[in-house]
Design an enzyme around this catalytic site. Structure first.
Site, PDB file in Angstrom:
ATOM      1  N   SER A  50       2.502   6.901  -6.657  1.00 14.50           N
ATOM      2  CA  SER A  50       2.850   7.693  -5.479  1.00 14.50           C
ATOM      3  C   SER A  50       3.501   8.972  -6.009  1.00 14.50           C
ATOM      4  O   SER A  50       3.859   9.044  -7.204  1.00 14.50           O
ATOM      5  CB  SER A  50       3.825   6.925  -4.590  1.00 14.50           C
ATOM      6  OG  SER A  50       5.056   6.748  -5.274  1.00 14.50           O
ATOM      7  N   ASP A  85      -1.701   8.444  -5.508  1.00 16.59           N
ATOM      8  CA  ASP A  85      -1.716   7.714  -4.229  1.00 16.59           C
ATOM      9  C   ASP A  85      -1.003   8.560  -3.166  1.00 16.59           C
ATOM     10  O   ASP A  85       0.116   9.027  -3.404  1.00 16.59           O
ATOM     11  CB  ASP A  85      -0.991   6.376  -4.467  1.00 16.59           C
ATOM     12  CG  ASP A  85      -1.083   5.416  -3.301  1.00 16.59           C
ATOM     13  OD1 ASP A  85      -2.077   5.474  -2.559  1.00 16.59           O
ATOM     14  OD2 ASP A  85      -0.158   4.589  -3.156  1.00 16.59           O
ATOM     15  N   GLU A 136      -7.942  10.093   3.738  1.00 14.92           N
ATOM     16  CA  GLU A 136      -7.554   9.099   4.743  1.00 14.92           C
ATOM     17  C   GLU A 136      -7.741   9.627   6.160  1.00 14.92           C
ATOM     18  O   GLU A 136      -7.452  10.768   6.457  1.00 14.92           O
ATOM     19  CB  GLU A 136      -6.081   8.719   4.522  1.00 14.92           C
ATOM     20  CG  GLU A 136      -5.548   7.727   5.551  1.00 14.92           C
ATOM     21  CD  GLU A 136      -4.169   7.188   5.186  1.00 14.92           C
ATOM     22  OE1 GLU A 136      -3.924   6.917   3.984  1.00 14.92           O
ATOM     23  OE2 GLU A 136      -3.336   7.042   6.086  1.00 14.92           O
ATOM     24  N   GLY A 179       3.681  -2.504   2.948  1.00  9.51           N
ATOM     25  CA  GLY A 179       4.862  -3.367   2.965  1.00  9.51           C
ATOM     26  C   GLY A 179       4.526  -4.729   3.559  1.00  9.51           C
ATOM     27  O   GLY A 179       3.349  -5.078   3.721  1.00  9.51           O
ATOM     28  N   HIS A 208      -5.663  -0.091   2.143  1.00  7.66           N
ATOM     29  CA  HIS A 208      -4.258   0.091   1.760  1.00  7.66           C
ATOM     30  C   HIS A 208      -3.463  -1.118   2.249  1.00  7.66           C
ATOM     31  O   HIS A 208      -3.950  -1.914   3.045  1.00  7.66           O
ATOM     32  CB  HIS A 208      -3.705   1.373   2.389  1.00  7.66           C
ATOM     33  CG  HIS A 208      -4.111   2.605   1.641  1.00  7.66           C
ATOM     34  ND1 HIS A 208      -3.218   3.396   0.969  1.00  7.66           N
ATOM     35  CD2 HIS A 208      -5.328   3.159   1.450  1.00  7.66           C
ATOM     36  CE1 HIS A 208      -3.870   4.395   0.395  1.00  7.66           C
ATOM     37  NE2 HIS A 208      -5.155   4.285   0.668  1.00  7.66           N
ATOM     38  N   SER A 211      -0.755  -5.975   0.083  1.00  3.61           N
ATOM     39  CA  SER A 211       0.209  -7.078  -0.087  1.00  3.61           C
ATOM     40  C   SER A 211       0.353  -7.884   1.186  1.00  3.61           C
ATOM     41  O   SER A 211       0.642  -7.319   2.245  1.00  3.61           O
ATOM     42  CB  SER A 211       1.591  -6.530  -0.451  1.00  3.61           C
ATOM     43  OG  SER A 211       1.548  -5.880  -1.686  1.00  3.61           O
ATOM     44  N   ASN A 232       1.060  -2.896  -4.003  1.00  2.37           N
ATOM     45  CA  ASN A 232       2.315  -2.405  -4.552  1.00  2.37           C
ATOM     46  C   ASN A 232       3.463  -3.392  -4.279  1.00  2.37           C
ATOM     47  O   ASN A 232       4.048  -3.952  -5.194  1.00  2.37           O
ATOM     48  CB  ASN A 232       2.643  -1.033  -3.943  1.00  2.37           C
ATOM     49  CG  ASN A 232       3.890  -0.416  -4.554  1.00  2.37           C
ATOM     50  OD1 ASN A 232       4.302  -0.772  -5.653  1.00  2.37           O
ATOM     51  ND2 ASN A 232       4.518   0.506  -3.846  1.00  2.37           N
TER      52      ASN A 232
HETATM   53  P1  13P Z   1       1.509  -2.534  -0.268  1.00  2.81           P
HETATM   54  O1  13P Z   1       2.825  -2.041  -0.765  1.00  2.81           O
HETATM   55  O2  13P Z   1       1.607  -3.091   1.100  1.00  2.81           O
HETATM   56  O3  13P Z   1       0.843  -3.441  -1.227  1.00  2.81           O
HETATM   57  O4  13P Z   1       0.565  -1.246  -0.107  1.00  2.81           O
HETATM   58  C1  13P Z   1       0.251  -0.477  -1.233  1.00  2.81           C
HETATM   59  C2  13P Z   1      -0.532   0.721  -0.860  1.00  2.81           C
HETATM   60  O5  13P Z   1      -1.321   0.719   0.065  1.00  2.81           O
HETATM   61  C3  13P Z   1      -0.361   1.935  -1.659  1.00  2.81           C
HETATM   62  O6  13P Z   1      -1.001   3.039  -1.097  1.00  2.81           O
END
Ligand code: 13P
Length: 288
Positions: A50, A85, A136, A179, A208, A211, A232
Site C-alpha cells: 500500500s 496496491d 477499480e 479487513g 480485494h 481475508s 493482508n
Molecule cells: P484484506 O486485508 O481484507 O485481506 O484485504 C487486502 C486487500 O484487499 C488489499 O488491497
C-alpha cells in the site's frame, strides 16, 4: 529471476481457472515470508505494498531494492511481480518510473469520468515500460490504511468502460470488504460477478478483501473469472498471534530469545504457512 509484470501470470490464471495470491508486505520479514511461501509452493506470486506500507518501509525505491535483492539472495525462481496496491495517480506514475512491475491506480473515489481519464493515462505510461495496470470500479468496503470505502456492487456498464481503457486487470466491488467481515455480512454477489465477467472480455478480475471469505466462496469466485486475490489482514493476524504466543510463553526471556531474529521468527513462519495454504486454496500451487 527478475521481477515480472503481472499481465502474463494473470492471463494464464484466468485461462487456467485459478488465482494468483497478492499478499501485502509490511516489512522485511513479511517480504521474505511471501517469497518463501511462493517458492515452496512453486507458485507465481504478487507482492504488493500500500502507499502507507511503502512509506513505512522507507519509500518505493527501498521496496524495489528489497524485493529484487531478496529474490537474488533467496534464489527465488518463481515469477514475482511487485505491485502498488490502491495507488493515487501520482504514486502510480512514480512506481512505474522506479521499478515496480505492476501498479493499481485507484481512482474509485473520484467522479467516474476522472477515474477513466487518469486510468487511460496510467495505462499508456505503464505499458510503455512493460508494467501492468489494475484499476477499480465501485469502491471496496472497509478500512485500509486510513482509506475508508463504504462497499458497493460495481455497475457492470462502468466495469466495461474501465476494461475498455486497456487496463490489464479489474477490481470491482462484489460485496467484498477489506479487513474482517462483520457477522451480518451477506457474502459475495456472484450475480454481480457473473454480469461483470460477461462484459469484460475475459479480463482477469481482482478480489480485494481476501481475508475471511469462506473457501467455497473464494473458489466459486475463481470459477467466475477472479484471477488475483488480495490478502493482508489474515497475514497480520497470524503474525500477531504467533508473536503473542512466543512472548506469553516467556520465550523472549530465555537466553537470547529477545533477539529480533528469534522474536520475529514464529510470526514470520506463520505468514509462510498462511501464504502456502492460500496458494492451495487459490489453485496456483505448481503453476510457476
Ligand atoms: P484484506 O486485508 O481484507 O485481506 O484485504 C487486502 C486487500 O484487499 C488489499 O488491497
Amino acid at each position: 529471476m527478475a521481477l515480472v509484470s503481472a499481465a502474463e501470470m494473470l492471463t494464464k490464471a484466468r485461462e487456467g481457472k485459478y488465482a494468483v495470491g497478492a499478499f501485502n508486505t509490511n516489512n522485511l520479514e513479511w517480504t521474505k515470508a511471501i517469497l518463501k511461501g511462493a517458492q515452496e509452493s512453486n507458485a507465481p506470486v504478487m507482492i504488493q505494498t500500500s502507499m502507507g506500507a511503502a512509506k513505512y518501509m522507507g519509500g518505493y525505491q527501498m521496496c524495489v531494492h528489497m524485493v529484487e535483492d531478496l529474490i537474488e539472495s533467496m534464489n527465488i525462481t518463481v515469477p514475482v511481480a511487485l505491485h502498488l496496491d490502491h495507488g493515487e495517480y501520482e504514486d502510480a506514475l512514480k512506481c512505474i518510473e522506479i521499478g515496480y512491475t505492476s501498479v493499481m491506480y485507484d481512482g474509485s473515489h473520484h467522479p467516474f469520468e476522472k477515474n477513466i481519464e487518469e486510468a487511460k493515462d496510467v495505462v499508456a505510461k505503464a505499458h510503455a515500460k512493460g508494467v501492468s495496470v489494475e484499476c477499480e470500479v465501485g469502491s471496496i468496503g472497509g478500512e485500509e490504511d486510513g482509506i475508508i470505502g463504504s462497499g458497493e456492487l460495481a455497475d457492470p456498464a462502468e466495469c466495461k468502460a474501465m476494461s475498455d481503457t486497456g487496463i490489464d486487470f479489474l477490481a470491482a466491488g462484489i460485496g467484498n470488504i477489506h479487513g474482517s467481515y462483520p457477522e451480518n455480512w451477506t457474502g459475495l454477489s456472484f450475480e454481480t460477478l457473473a454480469e461483470i465477467a460477461a462484459v469484460t472480455d475475459g479480463k482477469p478480475l481482482v478480489l480485494h478483501g481476501g481475508s475471511g471469505i469462506p473457501v467455497e466462496q473464494v473458489q466459486k469466485a475463481i470459477s467466475l473469472g477472479v484471477s488475483k486475490i488480495n490478502v493482508n489482514t489474515e497475514c497480520q493476524e497470524v503474525f500477531a498471534a504467533a508473536t503473542r504466543k512466543y512472548i506469553e510463553e516467556g520465550k523472549d526471556l530465555e537466553g537470547k530469545g529477545f533477539d529480533p531474529r528469534k522474536l520475529l521468527a514464529p510470526g514470520t513462519e506463520a505468514v509462510v504457512e498462511l501464504v502456502k495454504q492460500r496458494i492451495e486454496w487459490f489453485g496456483s500451487k505448481g503453476k510457476a
